[in-house]
Structure formats: C-alpha cells, structure tokens
Design a protein around this motif. Structure first.
Motif: not given
Length: 138
Positions: A71-74, A82-90, A109-112, A134-138
């Motif tokens: 269900c998820h990609k980096v 994406s994990y990068q989107d999660v890292a940017a939000k949290y 939190a991310w849609g329906d 979270l380590s994937l934060k840009k």
C-alpha cells in the motif's frame, strides 16, 4: 499376476498424486488483508552486524518483511501516502501515535481509504518502523 502388479502400481500412483494435491491445496492462493506473521529479528549470536544496526535500519527491514509495501512506497502515493509524505507531516513527537495507528489501523488522516490494522505487530516493532519512515524526511 501382471494385472495384480499393474493394479497395485496404479493404486500407489493415484494415492501418491492425490496426497501432493492436498498439500498444495492447503497453501493460500489468494491475497488477503490480514496481517502476515510479524517478521522477527535475527538472533544476536547469528549475525554480529545485527547489533550494529540503527533503529532506522531495523525498521526498514521490518517494513520489507511485512505487508506495508503493498500500500505504501517511499517516494510516491500508492494506496496510502508515501513514506516521505508521512515524514513531512509528522515529527519525532508523533512516534507513539503513529505506532498505534499501524497496530490499530485508521482512516481520515490521508483520505477515505482506511489503513488495515496490524494487530499482531508489537508496539516496539511498530515504533522502529515509524523511526525509519520519519528518517525519510526531505
């Protein structure tokens, strides 16, 4: 006598063939949304480098061994963010919250589309996964 030997050989062949089909039928052939068995870490004595792994590396291995990547990609949205989107939000302050979300599932939190719960996941392993994300934060 030949008929008896041939009959016995045929019966043995049929019995052998049927037993193999039953074993194959026991294996699941369809995809489900249930949590796969939680991946375990290697025994400390088995690999000297295992103890040198960072929590992020351990989390990455746990993600690769679970069903997360279906269900998820980096770096791109798939079914979930994406994990990068999660890292940017949290932030690091959200590790407990996100680990609970992995275990309990959730939506909104991310849609329906809801995230399936992973009830078999330990809180410790879920936290390691979150640390990697979270380590994937840009």
């Amino acid at each position: 006598m030949k008929k008896l030997v041939l009959s016995m050989a045929l019966v043995s062949l049929v019995a052998f063939s049927c037993s193999k089909k039953e074993e194959a039928a026991e294996q699941p052939t369809t995809e489900t949304s249930t949590m796969l068995e939680e991946p375990t870490e290697a025994a400390p004595a088995a690999d000297a480098t295992a103890s040198a792994e960072t929590p992020e590396q351990k989390g990455e291995k746990l993600i690769e061994g679970a069903d997360c990547l279906s269900c998820h990609k980096v770096d791109a949205k798939l079914v979930g963010p994406s994990y990068q989107d999660v890292a940017a939000k949290y932030t690091e302050a959200d590790i407990d919250h996100l680990a609970t979300k992995i275990i309990d599932g959730g939506s909104g939190a991310w849609g329906d589309i809801p995230m399936t719960p992973h009830a078999g996941m330990s809180k410790e392993n879920a936290k390691l996964m979150v640390q990697y994300i979270l380590s994937l934060k840009k």
